[in-house]
Scaffold this active site. Structure first.
Site, mmCIF file in Angstrom:
data_model
loop_
_atom_site.group_PDB
_atom_site.id
_atom_site.type_symbol
_atom_site.label_atom_id
_atom_site.label_comp_id
_atom_site.label_asym_id
_atom_site.label_seq_id
_atom_site.Cartn_x
_atom_site.Cartn_y
_atom_site.Cartn_z
ATOM 1 N N CYS A 345 0.882 -1.229 -0.114
ATOM 2 C CA CYS A 345 0.050 0.013 -0.062
ATOM 3 C C CYS A 345 0.902 1.381 0.109
ATOM 4 C CB CYS A 345 -0.771 -0.144 1.068
ATOM 5 S SG CYS A 345 -2.568 0.914 1.065
ATOM 6 N N GLU A 346 1.722 1.427 -1.046
ATOM 7 C CA GLU A 346 2.486 2.544 -1.085
ATOM 8 C C GLU A 346 2.788 2.854 -2.575
ATOM 9 O OE1 GLU A 346 4.106 4.441 0.895
ATOM 10 O OE2 GLU A 346 4.034 3.529 2.781
#
Length: 422
Positions: A345-346
């Site tokens: 989640c980046e």
């Protein structure tokens, strides 16, 4: 040259099909080639044949004990930067008298361990460290062998995050302090300084920065000897680059590097230490991942794979290029332009942008090349993703040399305090 190649349109590592390893071990998985490691070590070592030279593998590049044991059998030493790396090197069979201890933050505990083991030398990086080592050695009734890492203020012309030889970098003694620190060594009873150490960076693709640094070191040796210091050896570090992107970068060969070093060091009468890391293992490893989803956003295509930046952080941290190839060659010659991305989640969890590749579908396997150095050693468990497996291939044999961490093992590292268990 490496030993990853296609046989009947299927990628193999030496004599083992990558798909066979995946069927047994799963993905993501690092795969290392013994033949490639051995070949790269021998090519580098042969560049200094006939000289009094010791090749100390930089353990920070890949600290798997199977890799270290392979190099120990070839006669390699080790360049370590922590207590853990020292213990790994010793456990893998590298003799203590072939181990040099580098790094700017050695603790008294680490110094004591190195002294007890009988390592070849400590590469001193500050005056405070020198005083601390003298104290620790004195408490143990020993004399510590030291080499001072000098900072030559030479631009390595590499990525800013892996440059180590400029005055603004944290590494080494400032060049204008070299004479005073050697004078201090002479006055201290529990250190013996007969060496000079220099290391200007990693992934260098030109010889000129090396030549500039080595030339300065030769002059320093002459100056120190003229003042009565018995300088007998030089540690010239590592840093020689590898080709990540064929056709766009062509680092000098070990032979060319060796020829330059011989010319610069001619007549200096010192034993030599070299600390290659990436050069030995970088192209000896791949990261294999499975395609999970294809996604389109506007005109942008994404291939989402099951490897992520926590498994290989170099693209996110350094904007590093890694070639990405299919494990199974497609019949079609068509190419599509996509971003290869992971599930973290980046937004930085990207392995390649706008990369031309054969079309892939869910379940297909890809290999991220040149992942043998600074891959597994820099991995972590971000997003509660367990550490992945590492496999070593030797001819037609292969073995899991680091098992895949289970979620249970990862979660068991945490504990909940009593006040939260009521």
């Amino acid at each position: 040259m490496d030993h990853f190649h296609y046989k009947n349109s299927e990628l193999s590592c030496e004599d083992v099909a990558v798909s066979d390893i995946v069927a047994s071990v799963g993905t993501p998985v690092y795969i290392y080639s013994t033949a490639t490691i051995v070949r790269h070590y021998r090519v580098f070592a042969d560049a200094f044949k006939g000289l009094d030279a010791l090749v100390c593998f930089a353990v920070k590049a890949n600290s798997n004990q199977a890799v270290l044991a392979t190099l120990a059998r070839e006669g390699a030493g080790a360049d370590v930067v922590s207590e853990g790396e020292l213990l790994r090197a010793l456990k893998a069979g590298i003799p203590a008298d072939k181990i040099v201890f580098s790094g700017v933050g050695k603790t008294p505990r680490e110094m004591a361990l190195g002294l007890k083991a009988g390592i070849k030398q400590f590469n001193i990086e500050s005056e405070a460290e020198l005083e601390a080592l003298n104290t620790v050695a004195g408490e143990m009734g020993l004399v510590a062998p030291v080499s001072v890492r000098v900072n030559p203020d030479v631009d390595a012309k590499t990525h800013a995050k892996i440059s180590t030889g400029k005055s603004e970098n944290k590494f080494g003694i400032p060049w204008n302090r070299a004479h005073s620190i050697y004078a201090r060594i002479k006055a201290l009873p529990h250190v013996n300084g007969k060496g000079i150490d220099v290391h200007i960076g990693s992934q260098l693709t030109e010889l000129e920065p090396f030549k500039l640094a080595f030339t300065k070191v030769v002059e320093l040796v002459k100056e120190l000897r003229a003042k009565g210091h018995d300088i007998t050896h030089i540690d010239l570090g590592g840093g020689l680059g590898i080709p990540y992107e064929l056709g766009k970068e062509a680092p000098p060969s070990p032979d060319a590097y060796g020829k330059m070093a011989r010319e610069v060091l001619a007549g200096i009468d010192c034993s030599l230490i070299f600390e290659p890391g990436r050069l030995i293992v970088g192209n000896a490893g791949i990261l294999v991942s499975e395609m999970v989803y294809e996604k389109t956003s506007g005109n942008k295509g994404f291939y989402i794979i099951d490897a992520a930046m926590n498994d290989l952080i170099r693209p996110a941290m350094y904007d590093a290029y890694h070639d990405i190839i299919p494990v199974s060659l497609a019949e079609t010659q068509d190419k599509v332009s996509v971003d290869f991305v992971g599930p973290i989640c980046e937004s930085s969890d990207v392995f390649a942008k706008d990369r031309l590749t054969a079309p892939l579908k869910a379940g297909d396997l890809i290999a991220i090349k040149s992942a043998g150095a600074y891959g597994a050693v820099m991995s972590g468990t971000y997003n509660t993703r367990p550490l992945i497996a590492e496999v070593m291939v030797n001819g037609s044999d292969y073995a899991v040399v680091r098992k895949r961490q289970s979620l249970e093992e990862l979660l068991s590292l945490d504990s909940v305090p009593d006040w939260l268990t009521d």
